[in-house]
Design a protein around this motif. Structure first.
Motif, PDB file in Angstrom:
ATOM      1  N   ALA A  77       0.849  -1.190   0.000  1.00 35.52           N
ATOM      2  CA  ALA A  77       0.000   0.000   0.000  1.00 35.52           C
ATOM      3  C   ALA A  77       0.884   1.239   0.000  1.00 35.52           C
ATOM      4  CB  ALA A  77      -0.906  -0.005   1.223  1.00 35.52           C
ATOM      5  N   GLY A  78       0.585   2.166  -0.888  1.00 37.19           N
ATOM      6  CA  GLY A  78       1.377   3.382  -1.012  1.00 37.19           C
ATOM      7  C   GLY A  78       2.565   3.254  -1.941  1.00 37.19           C
ATOM      8  N   GLY A  79       2.830   2.049  -2.437  1.00 33.76           N
ATOM      9  CA  GLY A  79       3.981   1.830  -3.304  1.00 33.76           C
ATOM     10  C   GLY A  79       3.682   2.158  -4.756  1.00 33.76           C
ATOM     11  N   SER A  80       4.744   2.373  -5.526  1.00 35.47           N
ATOM     12  CA  SER A  80       4.602   2.611  -6.963  1.00 35.47           C
ATOM     13  C   SER A  80       5.919   2.286  -7.648  1.00 35.47           C
ATOM     14  CB  SER A  80       4.200   4.058  -7.258  1.00 35.47           C
ATOM     15  OG  SER A  80       5.243   4.948  -6.923  1.00 35.47           O
ATOM     16  N   PHE A  81       5.851   2.068  -8.949  1.00 38.19           N
ATOM     17  CA  PHE A  81       7.062   1.853  -9.733  1.00 38.19           C
ATOM     18  C   PHE A  81       6.760   2.202 -11.182  1.00 38.19           C
ATOM     19  CE2 PHE A  81       4.762  -2.122  -9.991  1.00 38.19           C
ATOM     20  CZ  PHE A  81       4.925  -2.535 -11.301  1.00 38.19           C
ATOM     21  N   THR A  82       7.815   2.417 -11.956  1.00 34.17           N
ATOM     22  CA  THR A  82       7.670   2.774 -13.364  1.00 34.17           C
ATOM     23  C   THR A  82       8.509   1.850 -14.230  1.00 34.17           C
ATOM     24  OG1 THR A  82       7.258   5.108 -12.869  1.00 34.17           O
ATOM     25  CG2 THR A  82       7.999   4.578 -15.096  1.00 34.17           C
ATOM     26  N   ILE A  83       7.859   1.232 -15.200  1.00 34.71           N
ATOM     27  CA  ILE A  83       8.559   0.428 -16.201  1.00 34.71           C
ATOM     28  C   ILE A  83       9.037   1.375 -17.296  1.00 34.71           C
ATOM     29  CG2 ILE A  83       8.329  -1.415 -17.906  1.00 34.71           C
ATOM     30  CD1 ILE A  83       6.010  -2.516 -16.179  1.00 34.71           C
ATOM     31  N   LYS A  84      10.325   1.405 -17.527  1.00 30.98           N
ATOM     32  CA  LYS A  84      10.885   2.255 -18.575  1.00 30.98           C
ATOM     33  C   LYS A  84      10.884   1.500 -19.901  1.00 30.98           C
ATOM     34  CE  LYS A  84      12.518   5.784 -17.950  1.00 30.98           C
ATOM     35  NZ  LYS A  84      11.910   7.144 -17.952  1.00 30.98           N
ATOM     36  N   ASP A  85      10.421   2.184 -20.938  1.00 27.03           N
ATOM     37  CA  ASP A  85      10.436   1.616 -22.290  1.00 27.03           C
ATOM     38  C   ASP A  85       9.804   0.225 -22.318  1.00 27.03           C
ATOM     39  OD1 ASP A  85      11.805   3.886 -23.271  1.00 27.03           O
ATOM     40  OD2 ASP A  85      13.704   3.041 -22.576  1.00 27.03           O
ATOM     41  N   ALA A  86       8.552   0.169 -21.927  1.00 29.03           N
ATOM     42  CA  ALA A  86       7.835  -1.107 -21.859  1.00 29.03           C
ATOM     43  C   ALA A  86       7.783  -1.772 -23.232  1.00 29.03           C
ATOM     44  CB  ALA A  86       6.420  -0.884 -21.342  1.00 29.03           C
ATOM     45  N   PRO A  87       7.987  -3.080 -23.289  1.00 27.85           N
ATOM     46  CA  PRO A  87       7.897  -3.799 -24.571  1.00 27.85           C
ATOM     47  C   PRO A  87       6.441  -4.028 -24.961  1.00 27.85           C
ATOM     48  CG  PRO A  87       8.404  -5.330 -22.805  1.00 27.85           C
ATOM     49  CD  PRO A  87       8.390  -3.962 -22.184  1.00 27.85           C
ATOM     50  N   TYR A  88       6.229  -4.411 -26.213  1.00 23.12           N
ATOM     51  CA  TYR A  88       4.876  -4.686 -26.688  1.00 23.12           C
ATOM     52  C   TYR A  88       4.266  -5.848 -25.909  1.00 23.12           C
ATOM     53  CZ  TYR A  88       5.818  -1.713 -30.757  1.00 23.12           C
ATOM     54  OH  TYR A  88       6.114  -0.659 -31.581  1.00 23.12           O
ATOM     55  N   LEU A  89       2.962  -5.725 -25.640  1.00 24.92           N
ATOM     56  CA  LEU A  89       2.193  -6.783 -24.988  1.00 24.92           C
ATOM     57  C   LEU A  89       0.822  -6.797 -25.638  1.00 24.92           C
ATOM     58  CD1 LEU A  89       2.207  -8.880 -22.639  1.00 24.92           C
ATOM     59  CD2 LEU A  89       1.101  -7.116 -21.237  1.00 24.92           C
ATOM     60  N   TYR A  90       0.470  -7.918 -26.256  1.00 24.87           N
ATOM     61  CA  TYR A  90      -0.764  -8.026 -27.029  1.00 24.87           C
ATOM     62  C   TYR A  90      -1.869  -8.668 -26.185  1.00 24.87           C
ATOM     63  CZ  TYR A  90       2.414  -7.230 -30.966  1.00 24.87           C
ATOM     64  OH  TYR A  90       3.359  -6.705 -31.822  1.00 24.87           O
ATOM     65  N   SER A  91      -3.109  -8.197 -26.387  1.00 23.92           N
ATOM     66  CA  SER A  91      -4.257  -8.727 -25.635  1.00 23.92           C
ATOM     67  C   SER A  91      -3.935  -8.763 -24.148  1.00 23.92           C
ATOM     68  CB  SER A  91      -4.637 -10.126 -26.134  1.00 23.92           C
ATOM     69  OG  SER A  91      -4.951 -10.093 -27.505  1.00 23.92           O
ATOM     70  N   GLY A  92      -3.354  -7.682 -23.663  1.00 27.29           N
ATOM     71  CA  GLY A  92      -2.831  -7.657 -22.305  1.00 27.29           C
ATOM     72  C   GLY A  92      -3.897  -7.521 -21.234  1.00 27.29           C
ATOM     73  N   ASN A  93      -3.554  -8.016 -20.056  1.00 29.24           N
ATOM     74  CA  ASN A  93      -4.436  -7.950 -18.903  1.00 29.24           C
ATOM     75  C   ASN A  93      -3.581  -7.727 -17.661  1.00 29.24           C
ATOM     76  OD1 ASN A  93      -6.001  -9.063 -16.525  1.00 29.24           O
ATOM     77  ND2 ASN A  93      -7.546  -9.318 -18.110  1.00 29.24           N
ATOM     78  N   ALA A  94      -3.966  -6.765 -16.846  1.00 30.65           N
ATOM     79  CA  ALA A  94      -3.309  -6.549 -15.561  1.00 30.65           C
ATOM     80  C   ALA A  94      -4.262  -7.023 -14.477  1.00 30.65           C
ATOM     81  CB  ALA A  94      -2.958  -5.078 -15.372  1.00 30.65           C
ATOM     82  N   THR A  95      -3.904  -8.096 -13.782  1.00 27.70           N
ATOM     83  CA  THR A  95      -4.755  -8.697 -12.758  1.00 27.70           C
ATOM     84  C   THR A  95      -4.208  -8.335 -11.385  1.00 27.70           C
ATOM     85  OG1 THR A  95      -5.302 -10.555 -14.215  1.00 27.70           O
ATOM     86  CG2 THR A  95      -5.707 -10.858 -11.865  1.00 27.70           C
ATOM     87  N   PHE A  96      -5.079  -7.776 -10.529  1.00 24.84           N
ATOM     88  CA  PHE A  96      -4.682  -7.336  -9.195  1.00 24.84           C
ATOM     89  C   PHE A  96      -5.583  -7.986  -8.147  1.00 24.84           C
ATOM     90  CE2 PHE A  96      -3.711  -3.857 -12.115  1.00 24.84           C
ATOM     91  CZ  PHE A  96      -2.384  -3.579 -11.811  1.00 24.84           C
TER      92      PHE A  96
END
Length: 405
Positions: A77-96
């Motif tokens: 909780a309260g955390g964050s991060f940044t992906i630099k120069d993210a690669p391609y991701l097709y039909s993507g889903n972020a599950t939390f």
């Protein structure tokens, strides 16, 4: 393009960003595509690297599976991060998943013929089983949600498609913001000013004594006094908590009205984009809504209408599907019989008359630019719940703050 994930929910989050290694929209491409995930160098800081990595094969045994829950990333909780120069991701889903890891997230074999042990020729013969949300699923009482996120080439550049879909259920607020290389930004899933997660649930539970919409209060699932999720009505029908005939009388009225006997009783549907055109239809002697030069649309059931799937709703991407999307939207909003030119886009008139998809209405009361049902992007214009941004410079996924519940 950079991707930032921020956890403002107040809960520890368990997550994975997963999708396909390449566009899988043809038979041949499905054979070469593989299910994959972003393998992250870290979940803190502003210079995280992500590598598109195939999920391992679950094993040589016919019923072997690979439990991926122990491999989920965590974000405090309260955390964050940044992906630099993210690669391609097709039909993507972020599950939390929030507060605890889901009980199920695994890699399985997929089959063309299980009895003969013939694996599917697509995606390497494997599939992904993400957490289930129905009452009989292991994760029925797990607080989890997902958003759709695709990053791929477009023309000479690239593009992002993203949405925080709630067509199956609402569980937690997630906001996605995308900024392009000209510093133009769009977002979806924002809680409206002064609203929080608990307000969304209260909007439904507060209907328990409502003379018109009390049925929608039964879509709320709780466990141990905590709000878990709100089911979309189509899934409420499956679980037995919502009427399977809710829309039937209205659909019957619409079908009876558009008999083609006068111009007023013919429906004109205008479609833009790939299948642009103006199509006129009415209900024929066989009881199907026939559109000249397009095809026939059979009378849908209540559940098919809520889900915008099954029965007459085409799975193919064609003119009939485009017309069907506008019919489905108009029925869900209860604006089809009164307006013989569709789509009818005066939003102040949506959901005024019962029966309607009041689940969608309450989501829109509390959240901006979200899907309440599959065709909820009809008439949305610049506030579409589906973001499509060419040449993006950054994406921000915010696990938004929610009151204790």
């Amino acid at each position: 393009m950079d991707v930032t994930i921020s956890n403002n929910s107040g809960q520890k989050a368990y997550f994975v960003l997963w999708g396909c290694t390449n566009l899988a929209n043809t038979e041949e491409l499905k054979k070469t595509a593989r299910w994959c995930y972003y393998k992250l160098s870290s979940t803190s800081g502003d210079s995280v690297t992500a590598t598109v990595t195939e999920f391992p094969d679950p094993g040589s045994g016919a019923d072997d599976t690979l439990d991926w829950v122990p491999n989920l990333y965590t974000l405090e909780a309260g955390g964050s991060f940044t992906i630099k120069d993210a690669p391609y991701l097709y039909s993507g889903n972020a599950t939390f998943s929030f507060g605890a890891a889901p009980k199920l997230f695994k890699i399985v074999h997929s089959w063309s013929n299980y009895s003969k042990k013939i694996r599917s020729p697509y995606f390497g013969g494997n599939g992904v089983q993400s957490p289930g949300f129905m009452p009989t699923d292991a994760d029925a009482d797990t607080i989890f949600a997902s958003c759709e996120f695709t990053f791929q080439p477009e023309g000479s550049g690239n593009a992002v498609w993203a949405d925080t879909t709630n067509v199956d259920y609402f569980c937690v607020p997630i906001t996605i913001s995308v900024t392009d290389t000209d510093s133009n930004s769009v977002s979806t899933g924002n809680l409206k000013t002064g609203k929080n997660r608990k307000d969304v649930f209260s909007a439904f539970t507060g209907l328990s004594s409502d003379a018109t919409y009390s049925a929608f209060s039964k879509l709320v699932r709780t466990s141990g006094g905590s709000n878990i999720r709100i089911y979309a009505p189509g899934h409420g029908i499956t679980s037995g908590t919502f009427s399977s005939t809710y829309f039937d009388a209205y659909i019957d009225e619409v079908w009876a009205y558009y008999d083609g006997s006068t111009d007023a009783k013919k429906l004109t549907v205008t479609v833009e984009g790939t299948f642009a055109g103006t199509y006129v239809g009415w209900v024929n002697a066989a009881g199907a809504f026939n559109f000249e030069g397009v095809g026939s649309f059979a009378k849908p059931t209540t559940q098919e209408t809520f889900l915008c799937a099954g029965g007459p709703f085409p799975t193919a991407n064609n003119k009939l599907a485009a017309v069907g999307a506008r019919l489905g939207a108009a029925i869900n909003r209860h604006v089809l019989e009164a307006h013989n030119k569709q789509p009818y886009c005066t939003t102040d008139d949506f959901y005024l008359i019962a029966p309607n998809n009041y689940y969608s209405k309450l989501l829109h009361d509390n959240l901006s630019a979200v899907y309440g049902f599959a065709y909820d992007d009809v008439c949305t214009g610049s506030s579409s719940p589906l973001l499509h941004v060419s040449n993006p410079s950054s994406v921000a996924i915010d696990l938004a703050a929610w009151a204790a519940s």
